[in-house]
Design a protein around this motif. Structure first.
Motif, PDB file in Angstrom:
ATOM      1  N   PRO A   1      29.383  39.794 -21.810  1.00 14.10           N
ATOM      2  CA  PRO A   1      27.944  39.551 -21.952  1.00 14.10           C
ATOM      3  C   PRO A   1      27.469  38.561 -20.896  1.00 14.10           C
TER       4      PRO A   1
ATOM      5  N   THR B   1      29.143  38.330 -31.433  1.00 13.88           N
ATOM      6  CA  THR B   1      29.692  39.577 -30.898  1.00 13.88           C
ATOM      7  C   THR B   1      31.176  39.527 -31.222  1.00 13.88           C
TER       8      THR B   1
ATOM      9  N   GLU C   1      21.712  43.187 -27.296  1.00  9.42           N
ATOM     10  CA  GLU C   1      22.759  43.300 -26.270  1.00  9.42           C
ATOM     11  C   GLU C   1      23.446  44.672 -26.283  1.00  9.42           C
TER      12      GLU C   1
ATOM     13  N   ASP D   1      23.681  46.749 -23.042  1.00  7.99           N
ATOM     14  CA  ASP D   1      24.697  46.291 -22.079  1.00  7.99           C
ATOM     15  C   ASP D   1      26.070  46.830 -22.452  1.00  7.99           C
TER      16      ASP D   1
END
Ligand code: ZN
Ligand code: ZN
Ligand code: ZN
Length: 372
Positions: free
Chosen positions: A45, A53, A71, A74
């Motif tokens: 990240p 995460t 996120e 990504d």
């Protein structure tokens, strides 16, 4: 350029992690952002934050990645995206409950070393009967044996560090502050392809006797012995090299002697490298040379450490480490002698274990290089 790792490579690594955890008596592996996650998924990240995460790896099950909703795009672009199920969560929900539901009700789980306490405590609250153990302690050899593409990258990082060294020794040392030489060295590492510089130690004169010294405002002068220890990441894999240089040709006999001893220790340890010997035997090989020369009390650290997606990781070449060497392992051999208040000498190459011995990933001269 180095080959790209494929989704299959990452799938195999995730499977191996779950299988090794199982074999070691664990029910799975929890991986938060950091080197383990990069190695397992290729996902990094842009920032590591308070939003959870976590990759959940359990034997025989498909990998699950719990990730903040914002996120998720990504992650979908990451090379291993096709190999995991995404569990995205939005700010109004409890990510620990979502992750907790993916974990066994009890048992033992490994968790990445760099996981924030905030996250481990949150997961522990969601699954109070689970016992957590750091990956380094539970699966120390998880990333230790490198595949061919990883070796290529480590070799490329080593070659770039060698080029940086070849250029820094042509620059002027006398009359400049350690920090100036360190900045030049960092710039050279970047010029030769490093995307990240982790350290550029410039320890001149008495500062060289402190292995923790990085670089300060001491002005280097003729007659100084200077320890240069530098490394970082190139294409995601590490370099870490040390050379000791001397400013001007007027070398104190004890500097020359200490350098000879360190050089012999480095060579003896390298010659010891072959599959099956214990990590501690590499340390012993270097240490015996230094002890025999009468400098044993001045070799104040272990002989080496592993290197891969980080510049310091297992296996450690240290007394008490009985892990056997395996072809594909990569680590430093970096004996040193530190005479307090006077000078230090260290010599460090990255070495990989082959089927029959060892191979150096650094090839610049081990001579006591004279600089201006
Ligand atoms: Zn180093
Ligand atoms: Zn090192
Ligand atoms: Zn040599």
């Amino acid at each position: 350029m180095s080959a790209q790792f494929t989704a299959d490579d990452y799938a195999a690594r995730m499977r191996r992690a779950a299988d090794e955890a199982h074999a070691a008596g664990f029910d799975g592996v929890l991986v938060t952002p950091g080197p383990d996650l990069v190695w397992l998924t290729g996902y990094q990240p842009t920032a590591i934050t308070e939003r959870l995460t976590v990759l959940v790896l359990r034997p025989g099950r498909r990998p699950q990645l719990v990730v903040p909703k914002l996120e998720a795009p990504d992650v979908q672009a990451a090379p291993a995206a096709s190999e995991m199920d995404l569990r995205d969560w939005s700010d109004a929900t409890d990510p620990y409950a979502i992750a907790g539901a993916l974990l066994p009700g009890s048992g033992r789980l490994c968790v990445s070393d760099s996981a924030w306490a905030l996250h481990v405590l949150g997961l522990s609250k969601a699954r109070p009967l689970v016992v957590f153990e750091a990956v380094t302690n539970a699966l120390p050899m998880l990333r230790a044996v490198k595949d061919g593409h990883e070796l290529d990258r480590l070799a490329a990082a080593g070659a770039a560090a060698d080029q940086a060294y070849g250029e820094i020794i042509k620059t002027r040392f006398a009359g400049r502050a350690e920090t100036e030489v360190a900045a030049d060295l960092a710039a050279l590492l970047r010029e030769h392809g490093h995307e990240q510089v982790d350290f550029t130690v410039v320890g001149s004169g008495p500062n060289g006797a402190n292995p923790h010294h990085e670089a300060g405002d001491r002005v280097i002068e003729a007659g100084d012995t200077v320890v240069l220890d530098f490394g970082g990441l190139l294409a995601g894999y590490g370099s870490d090299t040390t050379r000791t240089v001397h400013v001007g040709p007027d070398i104190d006999p004890e500097v020359a002697r200490v350098h000879r001893v360190v050089r012999e220790a480095q060579h003896t340890a390298f010659e010891a490298v072959r599959p099956g010997i214990a990590c501690q035997d590499v340390d012993r090989a270097a240490r015996e040379v230094i002890v025999a020369a009468g400098y044993g009390e001045y070799f104040i650290h272990r002989t080496g450490h592993g290197i891969g997606v980080t510049t310091h990781e297992p296996p450690y070449m240290v007394e008490g480490e009985r892990q056997g060497l395996v072809p594909g392992m990569c680590f430093s051999i970096e004996p040193g002698i530190y005479l307090p208040g006077r000078f230090g000498v260290r010599l460090e190459d990255i070495v990989t274990v082959t089927e029959s011995g060892g191979r150096r990933l650094n090839t610049t001269s081990h001579e006591l290089q004279v600089v201006e």
